[in-house]
Write a protein that holds these residues in place. Structure first.
Motif, PDB file in Angstrom:
ATOM      1  N   GLN A 194       0.837  -1.203   0.000  1.00 20.23           N
ATOM      2  CA  GLN A 194       0.000   0.000   0.000  1.00 20.23           C
ATOM      3  C   GLN A 194       0.871   1.251   0.000  1.00 20.23           C
ATOM      4  O   GLN A 194       0.603   2.203  -0.731  1.00 20.23           O
TER       5      GLN A 194
ATOM      6  N   ALA B 260       1.050   8.265  -3.545  1.00 20.37           N
ATOM      7  CA  ALA B 260      -0.057   9.216  -3.430  1.00 20.37           C
ATOM      8  C   ALA B 260      -1.219   8.866  -4.351  1.00 20.37           C
ATOM      9  O   ALA B 260      -2.364   9.216  -4.068  1.00 20.37           O
ATOM     10  N   LYS B 261      -0.934   8.182  -5.461  1.00 25.52           N
ATOM     11  CA  LYS B 261      -2.015   7.791  -6.379  1.00 25.52           C
ATOM     12  C   LYS B 261      -2.888   6.707  -5.763  1.00 25.52           C
ATOM     13  O   LYS B 261      -4.021   6.490  -6.189  1.00 25.52           O
ATOM     14  N   GLY B 262      -2.353   6.005  -4.757  1.00 24.95           N
ATOM     15  CA  GLY B 262      -3.115   4.975  -4.067  1.00 24.95           C
ATOM     16  C   GLY B 262      -3.463   3.811  -4.960  1.00 24.95           C
ATOM     17  O   GLY B 262      -2.872   3.610  -6.024  1.00 24.95           O
TER      18      GLY B 262
ATOM     19  N   ASP C 283     -10.929   3.651  -3.493  1.00 24.36           N
ATOM     20  CA  ASP C 283      -9.490   3.861  -3.594  1.00 24.36           C
ATOM     21  C   ASP C 283      -8.946   4.447  -2.301  1.00 24.36           C
ATOM     22  O   ASP C 283      -9.564   5.346  -1.713  1.00 24.36           O
TER      23      ASP C 283
ATOM     24  N   LYS D 202      -5.134   5.658  -0.164  1.00 25.81           N
ATOM     25  CA  LYS D 202      -3.698   5.911  -0.161  1.00 25.81           C
ATOM     26  C   LYS D 202      -3.206   5.762   1.275  1.00 25.81           C
ATOM     27  O   LYS D 202      -3.943   6.043   2.233  1.00 25.81           O
TER      28      LYS D 202
END
Length: 135
Positions: free
Chosen positions: A18, A23-25, A83, A85
């Protein structure tokens, strides 16, 4: 803001995986339970979520944030993705044994609905687990 807990087997998707997503996750998939699906659908942008290693480790290891609310996973199927992050690791992972040994957490879904892969976490439970984890 609501709080949640999601479970993942570290051999399939770990906290380290993870974190590497950056940051885009990444989307949360594999949920094939209607109660867990409803919990995913209730999540809102910015909600904070405990990341729990299931089957191996049995511990809360970090915090992720909802960066995209639920959407259809595959057209024609009833399942959804959310989603996330990574936000931060817990300095001290909080084990299931510790949660079960803490009377104030006796009603936490992690104890009462152990098999559910996506769970709500009450504000007081969130605060206590964060404190136990060194935050």
């Amino acid at each position: 803001m609501a709080h949640w807990l999601v479970k993942s087997e570290p051999s399939v998707w770990s906290w380290d995986d993870q974190v590497k997503a950056g940051a885009k996750g990444t989307h949360w998939d594999g949920v094939k339970n209607h109660t867990a699906k409803l919990n995913l659908m209730a999540m809102k942008l910015g909600d904070q979520v405990f990341f729990y290693h299931s089957n191996e480790g049995l511990e809360v290891v970090g915090i992720v944030e909802v960066i995209k609310e639920h959407y259809i996973a595959n057209p024609g199927e009833p399942w959804v993705y959310v989603d996330f992050k990574a936000v931060k690791p817990l300095p001290k992972p909080v084990t299931l044994a510790q949660v079960k040994a803490t009377p104030e957490l006796a009603k936490m879904a992690l104890v009462t609905s152990f098999r559910l892969s996506v769970q709500p976490v009450a504000d007081d439970e969130w605060a206590l687990v964060c404190k136990m984890g060194g935050l």
